[in-house]
Design a protein around this motif. Structure first.
Motif, PDB file in Angstrom:
ATOM      1  N   ILE A 120      -5.507 -19.067  -4.138  1.00 36.97           N
ATOM      2  CA  ILE A 120      -4.825 -17.967  -4.713  1.00 36.97           C
ATOM      3  C   ILE A 120      -5.842 -17.214  -5.492  1.00 36.97           C
ATOM      4  O   ILE A 120      -5.697 -15.889  -5.397  1.00 36.97           O
ATOM      5  N   GLU A 121      -6.853 -17.625  -6.200  1.00 34.91           N
ATOM      6  CA  GLU A 121      -7.766 -16.756  -6.750  1.00 34.91           C
ATOM      7  C   GLU A 121      -8.464 -15.914  -5.860  1.00 34.91           C
ATOM      8  O   GLU A 121      -8.898 -14.809  -5.969  1.00 34.91           O
ATOM      9  N   ALA A 122      -8.790 -16.380  -4.584  1.00 37.62           N
ATOM     10  CA  ALA A 122      -9.394 -15.700  -3.620  1.00 37.62           C
ATOM     11  C   ALA A 122      -8.299 -14.766  -2.972  1.00 37.62           C
ATOM     12  O   ALA A 122      -8.830 -13.550  -2.773  1.00 37.62           O
ATOM     13  N   THR A 123      -7.375 -15.223  -2.952  1.00 35.10           N
ATOM     14  CA  THR A 123      -6.263 -14.251  -2.436  1.00 35.10           C
ATOM     15  C   THR A 123      -5.955 -12.943  -3.403  1.00 35.10           C
ATOM     16  O   THR A 123      -5.933 -11.852  -3.097  1.00 35.10           O
ATOM     17  N   MET A 124      -6.245 -13.069  -4.469  1.00 39.27           N
ATOM     18  CA  MET A 124      -6.013 -12.049  -5.616  1.00 39.27           C
ATOM     19  C   MET A 124      -7.210 -11.050  -5.634  1.00 39.27           C
ATOM     20  O   MET A 124      -7.054  -9.884  -5.516  1.00 39.27           O
ATOM     21  N   GLU A 125      -8.508 -11.570  -5.321  1.00 38.97           N
ATOM     22  CA  GLU A 125      -9.586 -10.756  -4.934  1.00 38.97           C
ATOM     23  C   GLU A 125      -9.409  -9.860  -3.484  1.00 38.97           C
ATOM     24  O   GLU A 125      -9.474  -8.857  -3.643  1.00 38.97           O
ATOM     25  N   GLU A 126      -8.544 -10.683  -2.741  1.00 38.48           N
ATOM     26  CA  GLU A 126      -8.469  -9.841  -1.416  1.00 38.48           C
ATOM     27  C   GLU A 126      -7.671  -8.867  -1.787  1.00 38.48           C
ATOM     28  O   GLU A 126      -7.696  -7.791  -1.128  1.00 38.48           O
ATOM     29  N   HIS A 130      -7.251  -4.730  -0.999  1.00 40.74           N
ATOM     30  CA  HIS A 130      -6.721  -3.893  -0.299  1.00 40.74           C
ATOM     31  C   HIS A 130      -6.074  -2.604  -1.240  1.00 40.74           C
ATOM     32  O   HIS A 130      -5.798  -1.493  -0.698  1.00 40.74           O
ATOM     33  N   MET A 131      -5.935  -3.069  -2.644  1.00 41.20           N
ATOM     34  CA  MET A 131      -5.389  -1.937  -3.456  1.00 41.20           C
ATOM     35  C   MET A 131      -6.303  -0.821  -3.655  1.00 41.20           C
ATOM     36  O   MET A 131      -6.108   0.358  -3.622  1.00 41.20           O
ATOM     37  N   GLU A 132      -7.631  -1.291  -3.401  1.00 41.75           N
ATOM     38  CA  GLU A 132      -8.848  -0.265  -3.512  1.00 41.75           C
ATOM     39  C   GLU A 132      -8.759   0.769  -2.413  1.00 41.75           C
ATOM     40  O   GLU A 132      -9.148   2.200  -2.422  1.00 41.75           O
ATOM     41  N   GLU A 133      -8.409   0.145  -1.279  1.00 40.75           N
ATOM     42  CA  GLU A 133      -8.049   0.934   0.100  1.00 40.75           C
ATOM     43  C   GLU A 133      -6.800   1.477   0.264  1.00 40.75           C
ATOM     44  O   GLU A 133      -6.540   2.095   1.153  1.00 40.75           O
ATOM     45  N   SER A 141       1.975  -8.017  -0.211  1.00 37.50           N
ATOM     46  CA  SER A 141       2.439  -9.256   0.686  1.00 37.50           C
ATOM     47  C   SER A 141       1.546 -10.594   0.330  1.00 37.50           C
ATOM     48  O   SER A 141       2.018 -11.608   0.421  1.00 37.50           O
ATOM     49  N   LEU A 142       0.118 -10.324   0.005  1.00 38.79           N
ATOM     50  CA  LEU A 142      -0.571 -11.447  -0.455  1.00 38.79           C
ATOM     51  C   LEU A 142      -0.283 -11.877  -1.602  1.00 38.79           C
ATOM     52  O   LEU A 142      -0.166 -13.234  -1.768  1.00 38.79           O
ATOM     53  N   ILE A 143       0.282 -11.129  -2.782  1.00 36.77           N
ATOM     54  CA  ILE A 143       0.735 -11.671  -3.745  1.00 36.77           C
ATOM     55  C   ILE A 143       1.984 -12.579  -3.647  1.00 36.77           C
ATOM     56  O   ILE A 143       2.071 -13.621  -4.281  1.00 36.77           O
ATOM     57  N   ASN A 144       2.851 -12.159  -3.018  1.00 38.22           N
ATOM     58  CA  ASN A 144       4.190 -12.886  -2.482  1.00 38.22           C
ATOM     59  C   ASN A 144       3.637 -14.230  -1.801  1.00 38.22           C
ATOM     60  O   ASN A 144       4.256 -15.044  -2.193  1.00 38.22           O
ATOM     61  N   GLU A 145       2.941 -14.196  -0.861  1.00 41.89           N
ATOM     62  CA  GLU A 145       2.579 -15.339  -0.355  1.00 41.89           C
ATOM     63  C   GLU A 145       1.899 -16.608  -1.114  1.00 41.89           C
ATOM     64  O   GLU A 145       2.404 -17.443  -1.258  1.00 41.89           O
ATOM     65  N   ALA A 146       1.138 -15.797  -2.122  1.00 42.33           N
ATOM     66  CA  ALA A 146       0.534 -16.608  -3.134  1.00 42.33           C
ATOM     67  C   ALA A 146       1.480 -17.621  -4.092  1.00 42.33           C
ATOM     68  O   ALA A 146       1.533 -18.505  -4.313  1.00 42.33           O
ATOM     69  N   LYS A 168      -0.741  -8.939 -11.733  1.00 41.34           N
ATOM     70  CA  LYS A 168      -1.237  -8.336 -10.506  1.00 41.34           C
ATOM     71  C   LYS A 168      -0.319  -7.742  -9.747  1.00 41.34           C
ATOM     72  O   LYS A 168      -0.704  -6.392  -9.266  1.00 41.34           O
ATOM     73  N   ARG A 169       0.722  -8.180  -9.734  1.00 37.77           N
ATOM     74  CA  ARG A 169       1.923  -7.410  -8.627  1.00 37.77           C
ATOM     75  C   ARG A 169       2.192  -6.081  -9.522  1.00 37.77           C
ATOM     76  O   ARG A 169       2.147  -5.009  -8.797  1.00 37.77           O
ATOM     77  N   SER A 170       2.290  -6.247 -10.961  1.00 35.15           N
ATOM     78  CA  SER A 170       2.766  -4.966 -11.477  1.00 35.15           C
ATOM     79  C   SER A 170       1.691  -3.924 -11.360  1.00 35.15           C
ATOM     80  O   SER A 170       1.851  -2.927 -11.493  1.00 35.15           O
ATOM     81  N   THR A 171       0.184  -4.320 -11.746  1.00 31.83           N
ATOM     82  CA  THR A 171      -0.782  -3.472 -11.397  1.00 31.83           C
ATOM     83  C   THR A 171      -0.865  -2.758 -10.243  1.00 31.83           C
ATOM     84  O   THR A 171      -1.060  -1.592  -9.900  1.00 31.83           O
ATOM     85  N   ILE A 172      -0.488  -3.408  -9.064  1.00 30.34           N
ATOM     86  CA  ILE A 172      -0.534  -3.046  -7.678  1.00 30.34           C
ATOM     87  C   ILE A 172       0.637  -1.971  -7.329  1.00 30.34           C
ATOM     88  O   ILE A 172       0.408  -0.866  -6.841  1.00 30.34           O
TER      89      ILE A 172
END
Length: 387
Positions: A120-126, A130-133, A141-146, A168-172
């Motif tokens: 999950i930590e790796a997922t949050m980095e990913e 995506h957010m930066e892009e 979707s990654l946060i929901n999957e986590a 993290k979801r709120s930030t995105i």
């Protein structure tokens, strides 16, 4: 019956030696009467083996108890590390605990959780990439999957991880809102964005919510004012009431709603009383115009953050009675040439003697620099309860 005192074999009275063990019988026949059980030395080895086995079993039991105790200590250390988000250490502790006790089911479950947490930590980095892009949906979707991967776990170590995912979801979502606002959304899109912003419980989201509400208020006020100026009272009222669904605390829209309702009543009354109003003389109109019930304090031209021209001003009541439905007519000019004339209502709707009022109107379609635009207030109209 006589017995051999050494091995217990039955012997006759006249026999001097035991026919089994070969030992000489005691001379005293009474000693031959005792039924003595002589320990068979053949049992020594089995007994010794049994004792050795029991010793090994006891030692192994103590070893297992020690291993279990060590495994429990390592498990507790792993729990503490997991709560502190140090999943690498937690992994090491749990792996060592299972090395001590392979049947430690709790440690096995905890190890699977730690491995999930590391994923999950790796997922949050990913997701952050995506957010930066500006690939916000992929990030969400990654946060929901986590979060789904955590649904089978609970406990003190799980709650902080869920909170981190929620943050993290709120930030995105917040970055997604900012991006959409930068695209100059229309009024319907603004309403949708308002609900999205309200759902995010952070201070930054509250600031964005306030900005969206302000833009909805400005748009609604301007559009409804135009309808009102064309005597389209029902359309103006619908616009204001719809705006108030999203900004119920807006004094500006509440005041405009009151103004519309009063103007509608006044207009309908005027239609019914046209003949009576025709009786009014020019002298009464002159006296009313010379009453000077309203004093213009300021009238300025500004440009807001979206680049739209905003007219702002202040008036002061110098009347001795309450006045209401104050209408300011102004003209905008560029280098001495008239650009447009517009009407705007003062809020609050009713001013008591000595009260101050404000007026504001946003023009969305003026491209000229603010410095080239000048404003002149042509007239101010109002009503009193005596009218």
């Amino acid at each position: 019956m006589h017995h051999c005192p050494y091995c217990g074999m039955n012997v006759r009275t006249q026999e001097s030696y035991c026919i089994k063990c070969g030992k000489k019988m005691p001379e005293d026949v009474h000693e031959r009467l005792e039924n003595r059980k002589i320990v068979n030395k053949n049992w020594y080895f089995p007994m010794a083996v049994l004792g050795f086995i029991l010793l090994l079993a006891g030692s192994y039991y103590i070893f297992l108890q020690h291993q279990t105790s060590e495994a429990q200590k390592l498990y507790q250390q792993a729990e503490e590390s997991a709560v502190e988000h140090d999943y690498v250490k937690a992994d090491e502790y749990l792996t060592s605990a299972l090395d001590h006790d392979q049947s430690f089911s709790q440690a096995d479950v905890a190890l699977r959780f730690v491995q999930t947490a590391k994923d999950i930590e790796a997922t949050m980095e990913e997701a952050a990439e995506h957010m930066e892009e500006q690939e916000f949906q992929d990030a969400l979707s990654l946060i929901n999957e986590a979060e789904n991967n955590l649904s089978h776990y609970n406990g003190d170590a799980v709650t902080p991880l869920i909170n981190t995912l929620t943050t993290k979801r709120s930030t995105i979502k917040l970055e997604q809102l900012k991006h959409k606002l930068d695209q100059d959304p229309d009024i319907n899109e603004l309403k949708t964005l308002l609900w999205d912003a309200d759902a995010i419980q952070t201070d930054d989201a509250a600031d964005i919510t306030a900005t969206i509400r302000s833009r909805i208020i400005d748009y609604t006020f301007s559009q409804a004012s135009e309808q009102l100026n064309d005597n389209q009272f029902s359309d103006a009222l619908l616009l204001v009431e719809d705006g108030l669904k999203y900004t119920p605390e807006s004094e500006k829209l509440q005041s405009l709603k009151t103004t519309i309702e009063k103007e509608k009543t006044a207009f309908e009354t005027a239609q019914r009383q046209r003949i009576e109003q025709a009786i009014s003389t020019a002298e009464k109109e002159r006296e009313l115009n010379e009453n000077d019930a309203i004093e213009l304090v300021t009238a300025d031209v500004e440009r807001d953050d979206q680049g739209d021209i905003v007219i702002k001003g202040n008036v002061k009541s110098v009347a001795t009675i309450p006045i209401n439905s104050i209408l300011v007519t102004y003209t905008l000019s560029i280098n001495g040439e008239e650009l447009l004339t517009n009407d705007v209502y003062v809020y609050p709707d009713t001013l008591y003697p000595g009260d101050d009022g404000e007026f504001e109107f946003t023009h969305f379609d003026i491209e000229q620099p603010r410095e080239d635009i000048s404003i002149e207030v042509d007239k101010i109209k109002w009503y009193t309860d005596q009218q």
